[in-house]
Write a protein that holds these residues in place. Sequence first.
Motif, PDB file in Angstrom:
ATOM      1  N   ARG A 134      -3.250  10.132  -1.393  1.00 31.36           N
ATOM      2  CA  ARG A 134      -2.898  10.127  -2.654  1.00 31.36           C
ATOM      3  C   ARG A 134      -3.608  11.107  -3.701  1.00 31.36           C
ATOM      4  O   ARG A 134      -2.991  11.662  -4.509  1.00 31.36           O
ATOM      5  CB  ARG A 134      -3.259   8.645  -3.322  1.00 31.36           C
ATOM      6  CG  ARG A 134      -2.423   7.368  -2.588  1.00 31.36           C
ATOM      7  CD  ARG A 134      -3.015   6.226  -2.957  1.00 31.36           C
ATOM      8  NE  ARG A 134      -2.061   5.042  -2.525  1.00 31.36           N
ATOM      9  CZ  ARG A 134      -2.239   3.677  -2.564  1.00 31.36           C
ATOM     10  NH1 ARG A 134      -3.487   3.465  -3.089  1.00 31.36           N
ATOM     11  NH2 ARG A 134      -1.560   2.788  -2.024  1.00 31.36           N
ATOM     12  N   ALA A 142       2.495   9.830   0.687  1.00 36.25           N
ATOM     13  CA  ALA A 142       2.454   9.409  -0.662  1.00 36.25           C
ATOM     14  C   ALA A 142       3.831   9.437  -1.610  1.00 36.25           C
ATOM     15  O   ALA A 142       3.919   8.730  -2.462  1.00 36.25           O
ATOM     16  CB  ALA A 142       1.343  10.474  -1.309  1.00 36.25           C
ATOM     17  N   TRP A 183      -1.012   2.955  -7.952  1.00 36.10           N
ATOM     18  CA  TRP A 183      -2.201   3.753  -7.437  1.00 36.10           C
ATOM     19  C   TRP A 183      -3.032   3.457  -8.242  1.00 36.10           C
ATOM     20  O   TRP A 183      -4.362   3.415  -8.402  1.00 36.10           O
ATOM     21  CB  TRP A 183      -2.206   5.109  -7.409  1.00 36.10           C
ATOM     22  CG  TRP A 183      -1.221   5.715  -6.232  1.00 36.10           C
ATOM     23  CD1 TRP A 183      -0.520   4.649  -5.481  1.00 36.10           C
ATOM     24  CD2 TRP A 183      -0.849   6.986  -5.917  1.00 36.10           C
ATOM     25  NE1 TRP A 183       0.318   5.626  -4.624  1.00 36.10           N
ATOM     26  CE2 TRP A 183       0.090   7.146  -4.661  1.00 36.10           C
ATOM     27  CE3 TRP A 183      -1.167   8.144  -6.351  1.00 36.10           C
ATOM     28  CZ2 TRP A 183       0.634   8.166  -4.374  1.00 36.10           C
ATOM     29  CZ3 TRP A 183      -0.704   9.475  -5.909  1.00 36.10           C
ATOM     30  CH2 TRP A 183       0.233   9.183  -4.889  1.00 36.10           C
TER      31      TRP A 183
END
Length: 140
Positions: free
Chosen positions: A66, A132, A140
């Motif tokens: 991420r 991702a 997130w």
Amino acid sequence: MTMLKHPFLSTDYEPKLQYFLGPFDTYDREESLGEDLERYDINKPGDREALINAYIIDKSTDLNYRHRKSLVDILSAALQEDSYDFSTILIQKPESYCTLPSGWDTMENPRAFFEDIYRLTKEGWKDDLQKASLEDQSDW
């Protein structure tokens, strides 16, 4: 909404282009990392590629998929701006504890350096970027 956390701190992670330069920080490592980096000419495409692969692609193990996607996304956005001045990222600030190798602040073509970072991270981090991109980033 959760916010992506910094890999070392309990604060929100706000990616910055300067983070790509972290692996090249010679502050307090002049006799080890600094000497190694001095063997490369940042203005030569082959040397840039070797540096990016060795110090960003291979050594950024502290970044999860991420974080990597977030960094690549902000780099992509900056590269899409024709007038973006990448040389400002290379200027050493007196209050900063980050020291880049000698001559990097006068690099001939900073945009080319960041274009190389973009191209090589897209290749080297391909699986992480794909993983991702399949997630909802708002989670997130």
